[in-house]
Design a protein around this motif. Structure first.
Motif, PDB file in Angstrom:
ATOM      1  N   LEU B 122       0.820  -1.213   0.000  1.00 23.73           N
ATOM      2  CA  LEU B 122       0.000   0.000   0.000  1.00 23.73           C
ATOM      3  C   LEU B 122       0.857   1.267   0.000  1.00 23.73           C
ATOM      4  N   GLU B 123       2.075   1.133  -0.430  1.00 24.09           N
ATOM      5  CA  GLU B 123       2.965   2.286  -0.493  1.00 24.09           C
ATOM      6  C   GLU B 123       2.385   3.334  -1.445  1.00 24.09           C
ATOM      7  N   GLY B 124       2.453   4.572  -1.052  1.00 20.45           N
ATOM      8  CA  GLY B 124       1.940   5.649  -1.893  1.00 20.45           C
ATOM      9  C   GLY B 124       0.451   5.875  -1.733  1.00 20.45           C
ATOM     10  N   PHE B 125      -0.204   5.119  -0.843  1.00 22.92           N
ATOM     11  CA  PHE B 125      -1.631   5.320  -0.607  1.00 22.92           C
ATOM     12  C   PHE B 125      -1.820   6.342   0.505  1.00 22.92           C
ATOM     13  N   SER B 126      -2.697   7.293   0.269  1.00 18.20           N
ATOM     14  CA  SER B 126      -3.042   8.231   1.320  1.00 18.20           C
ATOM     15  C   SER B 126      -3.981   7.558   2.312  1.00 18.20           C
ATOM     16  N   ARG B 127      -4.124   8.199   3.436  1.00 20.94           N
ATOM     17  CA  ARG B 127      -5.079   7.716   4.435  1.00 20.94           C
ATOM     18  C   ARG B 127      -6.463   7.525   3.814  1.00 20.94           C
ATOM     19  N   GLU B 128      -6.852   8.520   3.027  1.00 21.43           N
ATOM     20  CA  GLU B 128      -8.190   8.459   2.428  1.00 21.43           C
ATOM     21  C   GLU B 128      -8.299   7.299   1.438  1.00 21.43           C
ATOM     22  N   GLU B 129      -7.235   7.092   0.682  1.00 16.52           N
ATOM     23  CA  GLU B 129      -7.282   5.995  -0.299  1.00 16.52           C
ATOM     24  C   GLU B 129      -7.377   4.638   0.389  1.00 16.52           C
ATOM     25  N   ARG B 130      -6.681   4.515   1.512  1.00 12.34           N
ATOM     26  CA  ARG B 130      -6.798   3.249   2.252  1.00 12.34           C
ATOM     27  C   ARG B 130      -8.227   3.042   2.738  1.00 12.34           C
ATOM     28  N   ASP B 131      -8.849   4.122   3.186  1.00 16.47           N
ATOM     29  CA  ASP B 131     -10.231   4.013   3.649  1.00 16.47           C
ATOM     30  C   ASP B 131     -11.168   3.632   2.504  1.00 16.47           C
ATOM     31  N   VAL B 132     -10.972   4.298   1.355  1.00 11.85           N
ATOM     32  CA  VAL B 132     -11.817   4.008   0.194  1.00 11.85           C
ATOM     33  C   VAL B 132     -11.655   2.549  -0.212  1.00 11.85           C
ATOM     34  N   LEU B 133     -10.415   2.086  -0.242  1.00 10.16           N
ATOM     35  CA  LEU B 133     -10.150   0.694  -0.616  1.00 10.16           C
ATOM     36  C   LEU B 133     -10.869  -0.257   0.326  1.00 10.16           C
ATOM     37  N   GLN B 134     -10.733  -0.020   1.611  1.00 10.95           N
ATOM     38  CA  GLN B 134     -11.415  -0.868   2.594  1.00 10.95           C
ATOM     39  C   GLN B 134     -12.917  -0.886   2.339  1.00 10.95           C
ATOM     40  N   ASP B 135     -13.469   0.287   2.074  1.00  9.48           N
ATOM     41  CA  ASP B 135     -14.912   0.381   1.841  1.00  9.48           C
ATOM     42  C   ASP B 135     -15.316  -0.415   0.602  1.00  9.48           C
ATOM     43  N   LEU B 136     -14.596  -0.225  -0.506  1.00  6.82           N
ATOM     44  CA  LEU B 136     -14.965  -0.903  -1.745  1.00  6.82           C
ATOM     45  C   LEU B 136     -14.844  -2.418  -1.585  1.00  6.82           C
ATOM     46  N   LEU B 137     -13.766  -2.840  -0.948  1.00  6.43           N
ATOM     47  CA  LEU B 137     -13.573  -4.278  -0.768  1.00  6.43           C
ATOM     48  C   LEU B 137     -14.655  -4.873   0.134  1.00  6.43           C
ATOM     49  N   SER B 138     -15.004  -4.141   1.173  1.00 11.57           N
ATOM     50  CA  SER B 138     -16.055  -4.631   2.064  1.00 11.57           C
ATOM     51  C   SER B 138     -17.362  -4.799   1.303  1.00 11.57           C
ATOM     52  N   ARG B 139     -17.632  -3.842   0.417  1.00 13.19           N
ATOM     53  CA  ARG B 139     -18.900  -3.928  -0.326  1.00 13.19           C
ATOM     54  C   ARG B 139     -18.885  -5.109  -1.291  1.00 13.19           C
ATOM     55  N   ILE B 140     -17.736  -5.362  -1.917  1.00 15.20           N
ATOM     56  CA  ILE B 140     -17.651  -6.527  -2.797  1.00 15.20           C
ATOM     57  C   ILE B 140     -17.893  -7.800  -2.005  1.00 15.20           C
ATOM     58  N   GLN B 141     -17.242  -7.873  -0.853  1.00 18.92           N
ATOM     59  CA  GLN B 141     -17.403  -9.068  -0.040  1.00 18.92           C
ATOM     60  C   GLN B 141     -18.857  -9.250   0.385  1.00 18.92           C
ATOM     61  N   ALA B 142     -19.491  -8.152   0.778  1.00 20.95           N
ATOM     62  CA  ALA B 142     -20.898  -8.232   1.173  1.00 20.95           C
ATOM     63  C   ALA B 142     -21.754  -8.685  -0.008  1.00 20.95           C
ATOM     64  N   ASN B 143     -21.490  -8.152  -1.192  1.00 17.39           N
ATOM     65  CA  ASN B 143     -22.235  -8.573  -2.383  1.00 17.39           C
ATOM     66  C   ASN B 143     -22.082 -10.073  -2.616  1.00 17.39           C
ATOM     67  N   LEU B 144     -20.840 -10.557  -2.506  1.00 17.07           N
ATOM     68  CA  LEU B 144     -20.588 -11.971  -2.781  1.00 17.07           C
ATOM     69  C   LEU B 144     -21.258 -12.856  -1.734  1.00 17.07           C
ATOM     70  N   GLU B 145     -21.236 -12.397  -0.490  1.00 16.17           N
ATOM     71  CA  GLU B 145     -21.849 -13.215   0.559  1.00 16.17           C
ATOM     72  C   GLU B 145     -23.371 -13.202   0.443  1.00 16.17           C
ATOM     73  N   ARG B 146     -23.889 -12.098  -0.039  1.00 15.56           N
ATOM     74  CA  ARG B 146     -25.336 -12.030  -0.260  1.00 15.56           C
ATOM     75  C   ARG B 146     -25.764 -13.030  -1.341  1.00 15.56           C
ATOM     76  N   VAL B 147     -24.929 -13.202  -2.349  1.00 14.07           N
ATOM     77  CA  VAL B 147     -25.238 -14.149  -3.421  1.00 14.07           C
ATOM     78  C   VAL B 147     -25.417 -15.559  -2.863  1.00 14.07           C
ATOM     79  N   SER B 148     -24.519 -15.937  -1.951  1.00 11.20           N
ATOM     80  CA  SER B 148     -24.547 -17.320  -1.463  1.00 11.20           C
ATOM     81  C   SER B 148     -25.797 -17.592  -0.631  1.00 11.20           C
ATOM     82  N   LYS B 149     -26.354 -16.531  -0.013  1.00  5.46           N
ATOM     83  CA  LYS B 149     -27.561 -16.753   0.792  1.00  5.46           C
ATOM     84  C   LYS B 149     -28.822 -16.514  -0.033  1.00  5.46           C
ATOM     85  N   GLY B 150     -28.959 -15.283  -0.545  1.00  4.89           N
ATOM     86  CA  GLY B 150     -30.166 -14.964  -1.331  1.00  4.89           C
ATOM     87  C   GLY B 150     -30.173 -15.814  -2.566  1.00  4.89           C
TER      88      GLY B 150
END
Lengths: 150, 150
Positions: B122-150
């Motif tokens: 994560l070299e060269g990532f700003s604090r904000e970029e790390r936060d954005v990345l975490q958010d986007l990845l969390s949403r992908i994971q939530a989407n994928l987990e929703r698929v397995s249940k719904g």
DNA sequence: GTAATATAGATAGGAGGCTATGTAATGACA
DNA sequence: TGTCATTACATAGCCTCCTATCTATATTAC
């Protein structure tokens, strides 16, 4: 922000990437098997479809796996009737890999499975968010590849 | 934007996630082996360090792998002298897994290897970029987990 | 033309993931 | 209390990835 919390955040992102990867594989595996294909086979099939008959080395390069990994994958695919290997007339060490009719027929359904889940994974993402994601991931990949060389 | 290009972008991101995952594993594998540890062992070691002796089921749950995967991992770790299994006095079906002194001594170096590469990734990532990345990845994971249940 | 090097592929052995299935102990309840 | 479902773990068999190493063919240099 302390150095410790920066480490914790970095680790969390990378850990989450691993989880997403495995969840994606897990989701896509069963519908793909119903089509008669497996996850690792898709890049090979797509490459052969687009580029025509190719060598094992070329397929490994495109799929970004090591040569023995590709050799084993091709063994399984040959066993399952998805590919054929014929001696390369231009190079006695090499064999050209090509698709069977069966693989060609299964490919569209396989691509549909992959694409469908990929779209679901990014549900709710704006165009801009997809661009940002691509950018951030590219930079991580570049950082990691720089480590292996520098 | 056409539906085709949206599919292509989605596939590209997911494909890149897979590559990052494998590159990360590949980079971390060799220095970890020099310390006497392996990639999959770290979550187990950290969990045991923090939570004390735990059951196999609990370890599988925390590491988010299936029970047989954890069973095999623990077999290898026991073989390599990193963990011990003792019968759980409170439940005849279960065995409590605990760290050996050797594992405890190796753990800090192992964590350092992982953290160091995670920071480099994560070299060269700003604090904000790390936060954005975490958010986007969390949403992908939530989407994928929703698929397995719904 | 032959010796040394480079390249294509095969094979061995292991890590780490999965599903499917079996066994033994626990717990709940008629 | 005896049966039956549940739970914790073990085992078998497979996929996909890796490193290390071997064989066979090309290629390059002398």
């Amino acid at each position: 922000m302390t150095s410790d919390s920066r480490v914790a955040e970095s680790g969390a992102s990378l850990h989450r990437i691993g989880q997403i990867y495995r969840t994606f594989i897990k989701q896509v595996d069963e519908p793909l098997r119903q089509v008669g294909l497996a996850v690792g086979q898709l890049p090979v099939l797509v490459t052969l479809k687009n580029a025509g008959a190719s060598s094992q080395a070329e397929l490994a390069r495109v799929a970004q796996v090591e040569q023995p990994s590709m050799a084993q994958l091709l063994n399984r695919m040959e066993r399952d009737g998805l590919i054929e290997r014929v001696p390369d007339p231009a190079d006695g060490r090499s064999r050209l890999v090509s698709l069977t009719g069966q693989a060609t027929r299964r490919l569209p359904a396989g691509k549909a499975v992959m694409d469908s889940l990929a779209v679901k994974a990014l549900e709710g993402f704006s165009r801009e968010e997809r661009d940002v994601l691509q950018d951030l991931l590219s930079r991580i990949q570049a950082n990691l590849e720089r480590v292996s060389k520098g």
